[in-house]
Design a protein around this motif. Structure first.
Motif, mmCIF file in Angstrom:
data_model
loop_
_atom_site.group_PDB
_atom_site.id
_atom_site.type_symbol
_atom_site.label_atom_id
_atom_site.label_comp_id
_atom_site.label_asym_id
_atom_site.label_seq_id
_atom_site.Cartn_x
_atom_site.Cartn_y
_atom_site.Cartn_z
ATOM 1 N N GLY A 1 -12.256 -32.651 11.286
ATOM 2 C CA GLY A 1 -12.586 -31.363 11.894
ATOM 3 C C GLY A 1 -13.960 -30.837 11.543
ATOM 4 O O GLY A 1 -14.314 -29.718 11.919
ATOM 5 N N MET A 2 -14.784 -31.639 10.834
ATOM 6 C CA MET A 2 -16.091 -31.127 10.410
ATOM 7 C C MET A 2 -17.136 -31.144 11.519
ATOM 8 O O MET A 2 -18.228 -30.609 11.341
ATOM 9 C CB MET A 2 -16.610 -31.913 9.197
ATOM 10 C CG MET A 2 -15.969 -31.553 7.876
ATOM 11 S SD MET A 2 -16.060 -29.789 7.458
ATOM 12 C CE MET A 2 -17.842 -29.530 7.417
ATOM 13 N N VAL B 1 -14.007 -21.301 12.167
ATOM 14 C CA VAL B 1 -12.778 -21.141 11.383
ATOM 15 C C VAL B 1 -13.019 -20.032 10.364
ATOM 16 O O VAL B 1 -14.157 -19.774 9.973
ATOM 17 C CB VAL B 1 -12.369 -22.441 10.640
ATOM 18 C CG1 VAL B 1 -12.075 -23.563 11.619
ATOM 19 C CG2 VAL B 1 -13.434 -22.871 9.647
ATOM 20 N N MET B 2 -11.946 -19.369 9.929
ATOM 21 C CA MET B 2 -12.078 -18.333 8.914
ATOM 22 C C MET B 2 -12.008 -18.996 7.540
ATOM 23 O O MET B 2 -11.081 -19.756 7.268
ATOM 24 C CB MET B 2 -10.935 -17.327 9.031
ATOM 25 C CG MET B 2 -11.041 -16.406 10.241
ATOM 26 S SD MET B 2 -12.609 -15.484 10.298
ATOM 27 C CE MET B 2 -12.395 -14.399 8.869
ATOM 28 N N HIS B 3 -12.982 -18.707 6.685
ATOM 29 C CA HIS B 3 -12.992 -19.249 5.329
ATOM 30 C C HIS B 3 -13.370 -18.117 4.379
ATOM 31 O O HIS B 3 -14.478 -17.582 4.482
ATOM 32 C CB HIS B 3 -13.989 -20.405 5.236
ATOM 33 C CG HIS B 3 -14.111 -20.965 3.844
ATOM 34 N ND1 HIS B 3 -13.121 -21.731 3.275
ATOM 35 C CD2 HIS B 3 -15.084 -20.855 2.913
ATOM 36 C CE1 HIS B 3 -13.492 -22.068 2.050
ATOM 37 N NE2 HIS B 3 -14.680 -21.544 1.807
ATOM 38 N N VAL C 1 -14.881 -15.161 6.087
ATOM 39 C CA VAL C 1 -16.128 -15.300 6.849
ATOM 40 C C VAL C 1 -15.899 -16.333 7.952
ATOM 41 O O VAL C 1 -15.274 -17.367 7.719
ATOM 42 C CB VAL C 1 -17.283 -15.770 5.936
ATOM 43 C CG1 VAL C 1 -18.589 -15.875 6.712
ATOM 44 C CG2 VAL C 1 -17.440 -14.833 4.743
ATOM 45 N N ILE D 1 -16.932 -19.365 9.999
ATOM 46 C CA ILE D 1 -17.874 -20.477 9.780
ATOM 47 C C ILE D 1 -17.636 -21.536 10.839
ATOM 48 O O ILE D 1 -16.489 -21.877 11.143
ATOM 49 C CB ILE D 1 -17.696 -21.049 8.366
ATOM 50 C CG1 ILE D 1 -18.075 -19.966 7.355
ATOM 51 C CG2 ILE D 1 -18.518 -22.316 8.170
ATOM 52 C CD1 ILE D 1 -18.299 -20.426 5.987
ATOM 53 N N ILE D 2 -18.731 -22.044 11.419
ATOM 54 C CA ILE D 2 -18.637 -23.151 12.374
ATOM 55 C C ILE D 2 -18.776 -24.443 11.573
ATOM 56 O O ILE D 2 -19.806 -24.681 10.941
ATOM 57 C CB ILE D 2 -19.728 -23.020 13.451
ATOM 58 C CG1 ILE D 2 -19.425 -21.775 14.300
ATOM 59 C CG2 ILE D 2 -19.790 -24.280 14.321
ATOM 60 C CD1 ILE D 2 -20.509 -21.402 15.268
ATOM 61 N N PRO D 3 -17.715 -25.283 11.561
ATOM 62 C CA PRO D 3 -17.738 -26.470 10.706
ATOM 63 C C PRO D 3 -18.995 -27.324 10.884
ATOM 64 O O PRO D 3 -19.609 -27.731 9.894
ATOM 65 C CB PRO D 3 -16.477 -27.228 11.135
ATOM 66 C CG PRO D 3 -15.523 -26.154 11.552
ATOM 67 C CD PRO D 3 -16.390 -25.113 12.221
ATOM 68 N N GLN E 1 -21.955 -26.478 11.784
ATOM 69 C CA GLN E 1 -23.137 -25.852 11.188
ATOM 70 C C GLN E 1 -23.088 -25.948 9.665
ATOM 71 O O GLN E 1 -24.118 -26.130 9.008
ATOM 72 C CB GLN E 1 -23.276 -24.404 11.651
ATOM 73 C CG GLN E 1 -23.661 -24.340 13.135
ATOM 74 C CD GLN E 1 -23.882 -22.924 13.640
ATOM 75 O OE1 GLN E 1 -23.671 -21.947 12.912
ATOM 76 N NE2 GLN E 1 -24.298 -22.809 14.892
ATOM 77 N N PHE E 2 -21.880 -25.855 9.100
ATOM 78 C CA PHE E 2 -21.790 -26.030 7.640
ATOM 79 C C PHE E 2 -22.102 -27.478 7.266
ATOM 80 O O PHE E 2 -22.788 -27.732 6.267
ATOM 81 C CB PHE E 2 -20.416 -25.622 7.113
ATOM 82 C CG PHE E 2 -20.341 -25.720 5.617
ATOM 83 C CD1 PHE E 2 -21.036 -24.829 4.822
ATOM 84 C CD2 PHE E 2 -19.644 -26.747 5.001
ATOM 85 C CE1 PHE E 2 -21.021 -24.939 3.435
ATOM 86 C CE2 PHE E 2 -19.617 -26.868 3.623
ATOM 87 C CZ PHE E 2 -20.302 -25.958 2.840
ATOM 88 N N LEU E 3 -21.642 -28.421 8.090
ATOM 89 C CA LEU E 3 -21.972 -29.829 7.839
ATOM 90 C C LEU E 3 -23.483 -30.022 7.822
ATOM 91 O O LEU E 3 -24.030 -30.725 6.959
ATOM 92 C CB LEU E 3 -21.325 -30.710 8.915
ATOM 93 C CG LEU E 3 -21.584 -32.215 8.793
ATOM 94 C CD1 LEU E 3 -21.047 -32.768 7.478
ATOM 95 C CD2 LEU E 3 -20.958 -32.965 9.978
#
Lengths: 403, 403
Positions: free
Chosen positions: B268-269, B275-277, B280, B282-284, B286-288
C-alpha cells in the motif's frame, strides 16, 4: 479465584479475555482497559455474545502511572495482566507497586526509540516487588512463556539439566495476502530486522539478521524454512539454566515474507528514526504499520496450523545417558477463529496469558519478586495447557538437533 | 534572444538553467523561481561557478496565478519554462495568459489525486492561447519531447508517414543502491504502477502494469528487459499522426526495481489515497518519496549510459517500399555529471527543455496556440541536439520491430 485488570485491547487481549470469561471459577471479575475504550467495548461485546459474561471496560493511558493505580484501586483487582505494547511494561509495573497488586505480562520491556530486547529494565524491579510482597511474572505468552515452561517441565521430569536447547516457532498459516504480519507489524518487524543472536559456551554469538536458514519438517505442518533469530527468552533461559551450552531460537518465514521485509528495509520503511514529512515528524515503521493489514482482521481468512516447541538435549534422569526430547503444541488457525474469533498466533499467546494469570490467582505462583517463566513450577500450567486449547506432545528423538 | 523565467528547482531545472547560461546569445536573462528559494540559490551558485553567469532567484508558489503573473511582469520575461511538478501546469498556463507571455513545459498536467495522464486539460487552452497570440509548447523533454521530434524528422526526411512506432527508453545506469528512482519517485511510481496502454488500429489497448516484458539489445548499453507502459506522447503522436497503426512505449527496468515496486504496491505504499496516521492525513506515495533517496543526490554515484529513441516503420519517401529506421541518443551518466553536476536522466530532459525554449526565443516556434512537439518543425531543434550534448544517430533496420 480473584479479580483481574487486563490492559490492552489487541488480538492477544481478546483471546485472553475470552478464555478468562470461560473460567469464571478462577476469574471472578474481568476489567479491561486500553487507550481506546471502544476497542475494549468491541471485545466485551464479543465475549458477552460467546460466553454470556459481562466485562467492565475503561479508557486508560497505560503510561500514566497515577491513572492506572487509581483504576486498580477503584476496581479492587489483585492482578494486572499487561497485554499492551512492550513500551508500557515499566509504567504498568510502577502502577502495580503503587497500588499493591501483582503483575503479569507476555513480552519484555523495549524502549520505543531503540530495538533493544533485554530483561535488565524489568529485572531491576526485583527488590521492589520482593519488598512489597508482590509477584511479577514476565513473559507468559507462548514464546516467551510456554517454551520456557516446556524446558522446565523437561528438567523436572525427563532430563538432569539441558545441554542444548532449540526453540522452534513455525507458523504454517496462510492469510491469502501478499504480505501481512502475524501480530503487531511494528513489533514483528523490529524483531526480524534485528541481528540474530544465540547463546553458546557462555557467550552471545551474533550474526546478520535472517542469514542462517534451515529447512525443518514440522509436525502437523510439513517442511518449512526456519531462520535463526534473537528472542528474549534466550536471555532468561541461559541465565536461569547455567548448564545450557547452546540455546537458539528459530522462526519460519516464507520467501515472500523475507522479500517484503528486505525491500521495506532497503527503502527505509522499517526505520524507527523519525523523518520530517510535510512539517510533521513521522517514524517510518509506525507509518508502515498504519498501511499494513491489521493482524486482528486476518483471523477469518487464515488457514493452516502453527507448531511451536522446544528440542532439548541433556542427561536422562533415569541414568540412561544423553537423550533428546521434542515437546510441542500444534494449533489450527480456523479452530481458534471458530472458538474465540482470533487466529492461532493471537490464540497461542492469549491462552498462556490466561493460564499464567490463573496460576497467580490460584495461589500456585505467589513468591514475592520478579520471575521468568522457567523459574516457576510447570506442572499445573502444563496441565491447564492440555485442558484449555493448547495440548502438547513430547516425543523422544534419536539424536540431538542436527542443524 | 530573450528573457526567460524558469519555474521549479529540481534536477531537470538545474540542467536546463546550466545549459541556458551556456548560451547567453539566446538567453539574455535567466530568472529562476521555486517554492523553496534556497533550492534556486543552490542552482544559481552552481551555475555561477561553472559558467560565470548570474541568475536571479525568487520564492514562488506556482499554484498562485496572481503571484506568478506579477513575477512575470516584474522580470519582463517573454517565456515561462515550467519545470515544476505536473500538478502545476494549468496554474502556470493561466499565469502566462494573464501576463501575456509564452509557455513551455516537459510533462502533461496531472491532477494530484488521480494518476490520469492525458492532454485534455491542456489542449482545452488552445483557443485562449490563439486568441492571445501566444505560444504554448507542451512536453519539451526527452520523452515526451525529443522522441516526438525524432518521429517528425523521420516523416520530413525519410518516411511518407509512420505505420508503426515504438519508443524505447533505456536507462542502463547503476547508482549502487538497492532501490532509487531516476527522477521524482512520486511521478515515477505513479507512472509505472498505472496500467499499460498502447495505440493499435484506432483504439487504445490496455494491459496490466508491467505485464509485457521484452529483451532488447540497446546500442551503447547492451541487452536489457523493457516493459510495455503508457506514456503521454502516445496520445499526442496518435492524434497528430492519424496514419499510425500501432504506437507503443517501452521502458527498461531491472528485476530488482520491479521487485521493489511490486512489494511497495503490495503493502500500500504506492497509493495516492490519503490515510490517517496519528491524526494527520498522509498520502503513502508522498511519504515514500520522503524516505527514498533524492534522485538529485545520485548524480555523483551513477555510472553507465542511457539510450532513448524511436523505431519507426513506413513507406520510404524515395519510393523504395517500406523501411524501418531506428533513431536514438546515447548519453553517459558520468559525462553529464562532469559537465553540469547531474546524471543523464535529468540531463536528457533538461537539455531538450533548453532547446525548446531556444526555438521560442529565436522565433522558430511562434505560431499562436497550444502545440505538441511533433507538430513543430524539427530541423533546428535536431541540429541543436547535436551541438548541445545529445547527439543522435539514425540507422536503417532490416525489418520492422519484431517484438
Amino acid at each position: 479465584m480473584g479479580k483481574v485488570l487486563v490492559v490492552g485491547a489487541g488480538g492477544v487481549s481478546s483471546v485472553a479475555v475470552h478464555k478468562m470469561a470461560m473460567n469464571p471459577e478462577i476469574f471472578s471479575e474481568i476489567h479491561l482497559a486500553s487507550r481506546t475504550k471502544s476497542k475494549c467495548d468491541d471485545i466485551a461485546a464479543e465475549v458477552k455474545k460467546r460466553t454470556g459474561v459481562a466485562i467492565a471496560t475503561y479508557g486508560l493511558d497505560a503510561m500514566d502511572v497515577a491513572a492506572t493505580a487509581a483504576l486498580i484501586r477503584e476496581t479492587g483487582v489483585s492482578l494486572v495482566v499487561n497485554l499492551a505494547l512492550p513500551y508500557q511494561d515499566l509504567a504498568l509495573m510502577d502502577a502495580c507497586l503503587e497500588a499493591g497488586v501483582n503483575y503479569l505480562d507476555t513480552a519484555n520491556y523495549e524502549p520505543e526509540d531503540e530495538a533493544k530486547f533485554e530483561y535488565s529494565w524489568q529485572w531491576a524491579y526485583q527488590d521492589k516487588f520482593k519488598a512489597a510482597g508482590l509477584t511479577a511474572i514476565l513473559g507468559s505468552g507462548f514464546d516467551p512463556g510456554v517454551t520456557s515452561v516446556f524446558a522446565t517441565w523437561l528438567k523436572k521430569h525427563k532430563l538432569d539439566g539441558i545441554r542444548q536447547l532449540d526453540i522452534l516457532d513455525c507458523n504454517g498459516g496462510d492469510n491469502g495476502l501478499p504480505f501481512a504480519t502475524n501480530f503487531n507489524p511494528e513489533i514483528n518487524i523490529r524483531e526480524v530486522t534485528a541481528p540474530a543472536r544465540h547463546w553458546e559456551n557462555g557467550q552471545w554469538v551474533e550474526s546478520p539478521a535472517m542469514s542462517t536458514k534451515v529447512p525443518f519438517d514440522f509436525p502437523g505442518v510439513g517442511e518449512k524454512n526456519m531462520y535463526l533469530m534473537y528472542h528474549e527468552e534466550l536471555e532468561s533461559l541461559s541465565t536461569h539454566n547455567p548448564e545450557i551450552e547452546r540455546a537458539r531460537f528459530w522462526m519460519t518465514f516464507g520467501d515472500a515474507y523475507i522479500n517484503h521485509v528486505t525491500v521495506l528495509e532497503n527503502v527505509g520503511m522499517t526505520s524507527i528514526q523519525p523523518v520530517m514529512h510535510n512539517g510533521v515528524e513521522i517514524i517510518p515503521l509506525q507509518f508502515l504499520k498504519t498501511v499494513l493489514p491489521n493482524p486482528g482482521d486476518l483471523g477469518a481468512k487464515t488457514v493452516g496450523k502453527t507448531c511451536i516447541g522446544d528440542i532439548a538435549t541433556g542427561p536422562a534422569k533415569d541414568g540412561s545417558g544423553e537423550k533428546t526430547f521434542y515437546i510441542y503444541n500444534i494449533c489450527d488457525h480456523e479452530e481458534c477463529y471458530a472458538e474465540v474469533g482470533s487466529q492461532a498466533v493471537a490464540y497461542t499467546t492469549g491462552v498462556p496469558a490466561m493460564i499464567g494469570a490463573a496460576q497467580v490467582l490460584l495461589g500456585n505462583w505467589t513468591a514475592p519478586g520478579v520471575w521468568n517463566m522457567e523459574q516457576l513450577d510447570p506442572d499445573h500450567y502444563m496441565e491447564m495447557l492440555n485442558r484449555h486449547g493448547l495440548p502438547w506432545q513430547v516425543v523422544e528423538l534419536d539424536a540431538p538437533a542436527a542443524f
